[in-house]
Design an enzyme around this catalytic site. Structure first.
Site, short mmCIF file in Angstrom:
data_model
loop_
_atom_site.label_atom_id
_atom_site.label_comp_id
_atom_site.label_asym_id
_atom_site.label_seq_id
_atom_site.Cartn_x
_atom_site.Cartn_y
_atom_site.Cartn_z
N ASP A 97 -3.94 4.67 6.76
CA ASP A 97 -4.41 5.64 7.80
C ASP A 97 -5.46 4.98 8.76
O ASP A 97 -4.79 3.99 9.46
CB ASP A 97 -4.84 6.83 7.39
N LYS B 30 0.02 6.03 9.45
CA LYS B 30 -0.34 6.96 10.32
C LYS B 30 -1.01 6.21 11.66
O LYS B 30 -2.16 5.96 11.71
CB LYS B 30 -1.25 7.89 9.68
N ARG C 113 -1.07 14.74 -7.26
CA ARG C 113 -0.59 13.39 -7.34
C ARG C 113 0.68 13.39 -8.19
O ARG C 113 1.56 12.55 -7.90
CB ARG C 113 -1.69 12.69 -8.29
N PHE D 202 -2.48 15.39 6.39
CA PHE D 202 -2.61 14.88 4.53
C PHE D 202 -1.49 15.27 4.07
O PHE D 202 -0.95 16.51 4.24
CB PHE D 202 -4.12 15.81 4.37
N GLU E 26 0.82 -1.04 -0.10
CA GLU E 26 0.02 0.01 -0.10
C GLU E 26 0.90 1.22 0.02
O GLU E 26 1.81 1.33 0.51
CB GLU E 26 -0.87 -0.01 1.32
N ASP E 27 0.27 2.23 -0.56
CA ASP E 27 1.03 3.53 -0.53
C ASP E 27 1.02 4.16 1.00
O ASP E 27 1.96 4.65 1.38
CB ASP E 27 0.70 4.74 -1.51
#
Length: 80
Positions: free
Chosen positions: A8, A36, A70, A57, A4-5
């Site tokens: 959270d 996170k 992006r 964020f 996963e990038d």
């Protein structure tokens, strides 16, 4: 290994685990570039973590905010 990038809340990880369980996958590990911990609400182990970050964020390097940011070549934290 599922890569996963960013992780959270953990909702995506939970859904992926469910999908792979239905497929009778014998071994499953999760890796993420950004994690996170203050936002994470699940009990699923993240096996490989690149970097723990605050619950703020971020955009860039493939991560976006409402479709923006992006394509930035680096990762930036949005001002709040």
């Amino acid at each position: 290994v599922v890569v996963e990038d960013i992780v959270d809340t953990g909702n995506t990880i939970e859904e992926l685990k469910s999908i792979f369980k239905e497929k009778n996958v014998k071994h499953l590990k999760f890796a993420t570039l950004f994690f996170k911990p203050d936002a994470y609400t699940k009990d699923i182990k993240i096996d490989y973590i690149g970097m723990r970050i605050p619950n703020k964020f971020i955009v860039g390097y493939g991560l976006d905010y409402d479709g923006l940011g992006r394509n930035l070549p680096d990762v930036y934290q949005l001002a709040q």
